[in-house]
Scaffold this motif. Structure first.
Motif, PDB file in Angstrom:
ATOM      1  N   THR A  81      -6.239   8.132  -2.158  1.00  0.00           N
ATOM      2  CA  THR A  81      -7.110   8.097  -0.986  1.00  0.00           C
ATOM      3  C   THR A  81      -8.446   7.450  -1.350  1.00  0.00           C
ATOM      4  O   THR A  81      -9.053   7.814  -2.362  1.00  0.00           O
ATOM      5  CB  THR A  81      -7.352   9.532  -0.469  1.00  0.00           C
ATOM      6  OG1 THR A  81      -6.096  10.199  -0.417  1.00  0.00           O
ATOM      7  CG2 THR A  81      -7.972   9.514   0.915  1.00  0.00           C
ATOM      8  N   ASN A  82      -8.868   6.493  -0.535  1.00  0.00           N
ATOM      9  CA  ASN A  82     -10.131   5.769  -0.742  1.00  0.00           C
ATOM     10  C   ASN A  82     -10.185   4.927  -2.009  1.00  0.00           C
ATOM     11  O   ASN A  82     -11.249   4.467  -2.398  1.00  0.00           O
ATOM     12  CB  ASN A  82     -11.333   6.713  -0.727  1.00  0.00           C
ATOM     13  CG  ASN A  82     -11.534   7.320   0.649  1.00  0.00           C
ATOM     14  OD1 ASN A  82     -11.279   6.663   1.657  1.00  0.00           O
ATOM     15  ND2 ASN A  82     -11.935   8.571   0.684  1.00  0.00           N
ATOM     16  N   VAL A  83      -9.053   4.720  -2.655  1.00  0.00           N
ATOM     17  CA  VAL A  83      -9.033   3.797  -3.786  1.00  0.00           C
ATOM     18  C   VAL A  83      -8.715   2.417  -3.220  1.00  0.00           C
ATOM     19  O   VAL A  83      -7.693   2.246  -2.559  1.00  0.00           O
ATOM     20  CB  VAL A  83      -7.972   4.204  -4.829  1.00  0.00           C
ATOM     21  CG1 VAL A  83      -7.904   3.178  -5.946  1.00  0.00           C
ATOM     22  CG2 VAL A  83      -8.288   5.581  -5.382  1.00  0.00           C
ATOM     23  N   PRO A  84      -9.604   1.423  -3.426  1.00  0.00           N
ATOM     24  CA  PRO A  84      -9.355   0.093  -2.854  1.00  0.00           C
ATOM     25  C   PRO A  84      -8.155  -0.587  -3.526  1.00  0.00           C
ATOM     26  O   PRO A  84      -7.802  -0.232  -4.660  1.00  0.00           O
ATOM     27  CB  PRO A  84     -10.653  -0.671  -3.124  1.00  0.00           C
ATOM     28  CG  PRO A  84     -11.291   0.055  -4.263  1.00  0.00           C
ATOM     29  CD  PRO A  84     -10.877   1.482  -4.151  1.00  0.00           C
ATOM     30  N   PRO A  85      -7.547  -1.545  -2.839  1.00  0.00           N
ATOM     31  CA  PRO A  85      -6.320  -2.182  -3.357  1.00  0.00           C
ATOM     32  C   PRO A  85      -6.463  -2.701  -4.791  1.00  0.00           C
ATOM     33  O   PRO A  85      -5.527  -2.593  -5.586  1.00  0.00           O
ATOM     34  CB  PRO A  85      -6.081  -3.345  -2.396  1.00  0.00           C
ATOM     35  CG  PRO A  85      -6.784  -2.975  -1.151  1.00  0.00           C
ATOM     36  CD  PRO A  85      -7.917  -2.072  -1.517  1.00  0.00           C
ATOM     37  N   HIS A  86      -7.644  -3.280  -5.110  1.00  0.00           N
ATOM     38  CA  HIS A  86      -7.737  -3.894  -6.439  1.00  0.00           C
ATOM     39  C   HIS A  86      -7.846  -2.874  -7.560  1.00  0.00           C
ATOM     40  O   HIS A  86      -7.825  -3.242  -8.724  1.00  0.00           O
ATOM     41  CB  HIS A  86      -8.890  -4.913  -6.477  1.00  0.00           C
ATOM     42  CG  HIS A  86     -10.252  -4.325  -6.284  1.00  0.00           C
ATOM     43  ND1 HIS A  86     -10.790  -4.076  -5.047  1.00  0.00           N
ATOM     44  CD2 HIS A  86     -11.187  -3.957  -7.182  1.00  0.00           C
ATOM     45  CE1 HIS A  86     -12.007  -3.577  -5.187  1.00  0.00           C
ATOM     46  NE2 HIS A  86     -12.283  -3.493  -6.468  1.00  0.00           N
TER      47      HIS A  86
END
Lengths: 370, 294
Positions: free
Chosen positions: A77-82
């Motif tokens: 959760t809330n970890v960006p794709p990169h």
């Protein structure tokens, strides 16, 4: 890592989108899913069933409204794709048109600052693995569709992701190439030992490659199982219809001369096996390979159907005979094309079709989709 | 005949356009080049004698009698190039982020914002520039607001300076930078940005490795579309630069309308044109090389 380790986990995923005509559409409606180490999992469903949305919530391009995604035990959760340890093979490949094949494949290493010779070694290794050694200096527009597909694959595996997401990657290829790539993908997955989560609307693709198939419909999971389970024991009429060919007949189970039959509303009478439970509403699935021409002598173990031949279609090893039943429904019968006994059959013939009474699939009707 | 009927009918079909362009586009250009080599008439117009001193005045040879070389022309030219160049940079820095922002808006807002950006075109350029005079002059809006807020104690004397010219120039030419950049940003396949992000590229890396290189053609087009009109513009320096900030466009205008020296004005125009063509050819070549190297 043991075979039973969970690589990725989706719990109670809900995602809604604003519909253009107002209101909200639930693309994901409470989906839970577990992907184990080394598995090739396929998300199968018609377009709009939520399979791409599910993939995008795992890759991080969409955030869930409710529920969570865990990869290797870490909540995403809330970890960006990169920052997610997954990589994607995009439907249109999304190769960078201004970069060479080399730089496309090496992109994931370049952005994370991997040393030059290590980077070159891994790029060559990845290109080698997909059979594209020597193509490094070309630009994507100098490649064929299949080669682009391989570059996209090499680019996605170079970061050694925990999970590789594939969004209908074969849909743009022609049939022959698609079949070759299916086998290659499968063996690549075996070699790498990476989990593959593959999205497709093509059931043949799903059955060919997967360890586990998840069938999605309207944002919910209809059934999860091995290809064999889905084919032979579909849990819902939707699965029965979606996986493999066949015709469905829904009706009530009644007793006729002490044998159970399925009586449909439009007057068809389909004999069932002895263990059929009288009084229940059920759906019978007749696949093309279940049906034969009925033998002359009476056989108690066979159910018999009368039908008119409408059309016959040659498919190489088999020939499909499309027949119309007395209630107007169509039924496909697959017969050995090389068997000269069937040569006599012509369009318009009345056929007596037989299927094994106890073999057909019986699906207890209970609500919709569960 | 070698010229087959297809080619012939094609030529025939193209001839109206060719004749139109020939008369109304090439014609004036040829007249200008011819005039630049003629002797100026006493009260405007030309005398039909070959005369190379027009170029001598600009580029450095003189007969020492009637026509004199004056380095001020070169200085004005350099200032014009500098202002045009700064204007390209300023409009680029404003328009690129704006284009990215607009592209991220929901589609119905996007059309509206693009419309608003092009809206000033519907009003006369002179009127719009007079508005800037009202804003920038010592007793204008800008100074009264800044004074009123206590940010400054003395009015800023910005009107009739190069800064005022730059502000006006950027304002006038903003859409010419915005539209080509926006077109290329909008055309950019968003899945490429996602692919970069998917492979571990952060927002800044994605911008410099993917977005910017792929929208460079739009930047290049915008730069040319802003540079050329900036260099030749004479209304903005006239209204906002006063007599102090003379640009090459003003000089040409003066030669035709005040000094009535058509041949010299033509010679100035031809010189600008040749320099500009050279610059643009060099620029495009360099751009091409950059694209190949990528």
């Amino acid at each position: 890592m043991r075979q039973t380790d969970t690589i990725a986990e989706v719990k109670g995923a809900v995602k809604s989108f604003a519909a253009p005509e107002g209101g909200k559409v639930r693309a994901l409606d409470g989906i839970s899913l577990e992907i184990l180490h080394g598995q090739f999992v396929t998300l199968l469903g018609p377009s709009g069933c939520g399979k791409t949305t599910l993939l995008r919530t795992i890759s991080g391009f969409e955030e869930l409204d409710a529920g969570e995604v865990r990869i290797a035990g870490v909540k995403m959760t809330n970890v960006p794709p990169h920052r997610r340890p997954v990589n994607t093979v995009f439907q249109n490949y999304a190769l960078f048109p201004h970069l060479s094949v080399d730089d496309n494949v090496g992109y994931g290493l370049d952005v994370s600052g991997v040393a030059r010779n290590e980077r070159d070694r891994r790029v060559n290794e990845a290109l080698d693995r997909v059979g594209l050694s020597g193509f490094g200096l070309r630009k994507p527009d100098q490649l064929s569709g299949g080669q682009r597909q391989r570059v996209a694959l090499a680019r996605a595996i170079i970061n050694r992701p925990k999970l590789l997401l594939l969004d209908e990657p074969l849909s743009a290829l022609d049939r022959n190439l698609r079949q070759t790539m299916q086998l290659e993908l499968k063996s690549l997955q075996n070699d790498l030992g990476i989990c593959f989560l593959f999205v497709t609307h093509d059931q043949e693709e799903a059955l060919t490659m997967s360890d586990l198939v998840v069938i999605l419909n309207k944002g919910q999971i209809e059934q999860t199982g091995t290809p064999e389970e889905l084919y032979h024991q579909p849990a819902t009429p939707f699965v029965a219809e979606f996986v493999g060919d066949g015709s469905l007949f829904t009706g009530r189970i009644e007793n006729t001369s002490d044998r159970p039959v399925l009586k449909t509303n439009d007057g068809l009478c389909l004999p069932l096996g002895r263990d059929a439970r009288v009084g229940e509403t059920a759906t019978l699935l007749l696949r093309p390979e279940h049906l034969r021409l009925a033998p002359d002598q009476n056989d108690e173990s066979l159910g018999i159907l009368e039908a008119t031949l409408e059309q016959s279609v040659f498919h190489g090893a088999i020939r499909n005979y499309i027949c119309r039943l007395s209630n107007g429904a169509l039924l496909t019968v697959a017969l050995d094309a090389s068997d000269t006994a069937y040569k006599r059959i012509t369009t318009g013939d009345q056929l007596r079709l037989a299927y094994p009474r106890n073999l057909p699939y019986l699906i207890k009707q209970s609500g919709n989709g569960t | 005949m070698a010229l087959n009927s297809r080619t012939r009918s094609l030529l025939l079909l193209l001839s109206p356009a060719s004749i139109f362009l020939g008369i109304f586009f090439l014609g004036p250009l040829i007249i200008m080049v011819i005039f630049s080599f003629l002797e100026p008439g006493l009260y405007g117009g030309v005398e039909w004698n070959f005369y190379h001193w027009n170029y001598g005045r600009i580029l450095g040879w003189a007969d020492g009698e009637w026509e004199e070389f004056d380095p001020v022309y070169a200085a004005i030219f350099l200032r014009s190039v500098r202002i045009a160049f700064i204007n390209v940079i300023v409009t680029l820095l404003i328009c690129y982020p704006t284009a990215l922002w607009v592209n991220g808006l929901p589609s119905r807002w996007r059309t509206l914002v693009v419309f608003i950006i092009t809206l000033p075109f519907f009003v006369s350029l002179v009127v719009r520039l007079f508005c800037w005079v009202l804003i920038l002059r010592p007793s204008g809006f800008m100074n009264s607001i800044l004074l009123g807020l206590g940010i400054i104690s003395e009015p800023i004397d910005i009107i009739f300076t190069e800064t005022a010219v730059l502000i006006g120039m950027a304002y006038v030419l903003l859409p010419f930078m915005f539209l080509p950049i926006y077109a290329s940003v909008e055309k950019l396949d968003h899945s490429l940005v996602e692919a970069s992000s998917d492979l571990g590229g952060g927002p800044i890396q994605t911008f410099f490795r993917i977005t910017l290189p792929l929208t460079l053609p739009g930047v290049a087009a915008g730069a040319i579309l802003v540079f050329i009109p900036s260099l030749g513009n004479f209304i903005v320096p006239d209204l906002l630069g006063g007599a102090k900030v003379l640009m090459i466009g003003n000089l040409v205008e003066q030669q035709f309308l005040s000094a009535r020296n058509w041949p010299f004005g033509s010679a100035l125009s031809v010189t600008i044109m040749l320099v500009m063509l050279t610059l643009i050819i060099l620029y495009l070549r360099r751009l091409k090389r950059m694209e190949i190297n990528q």
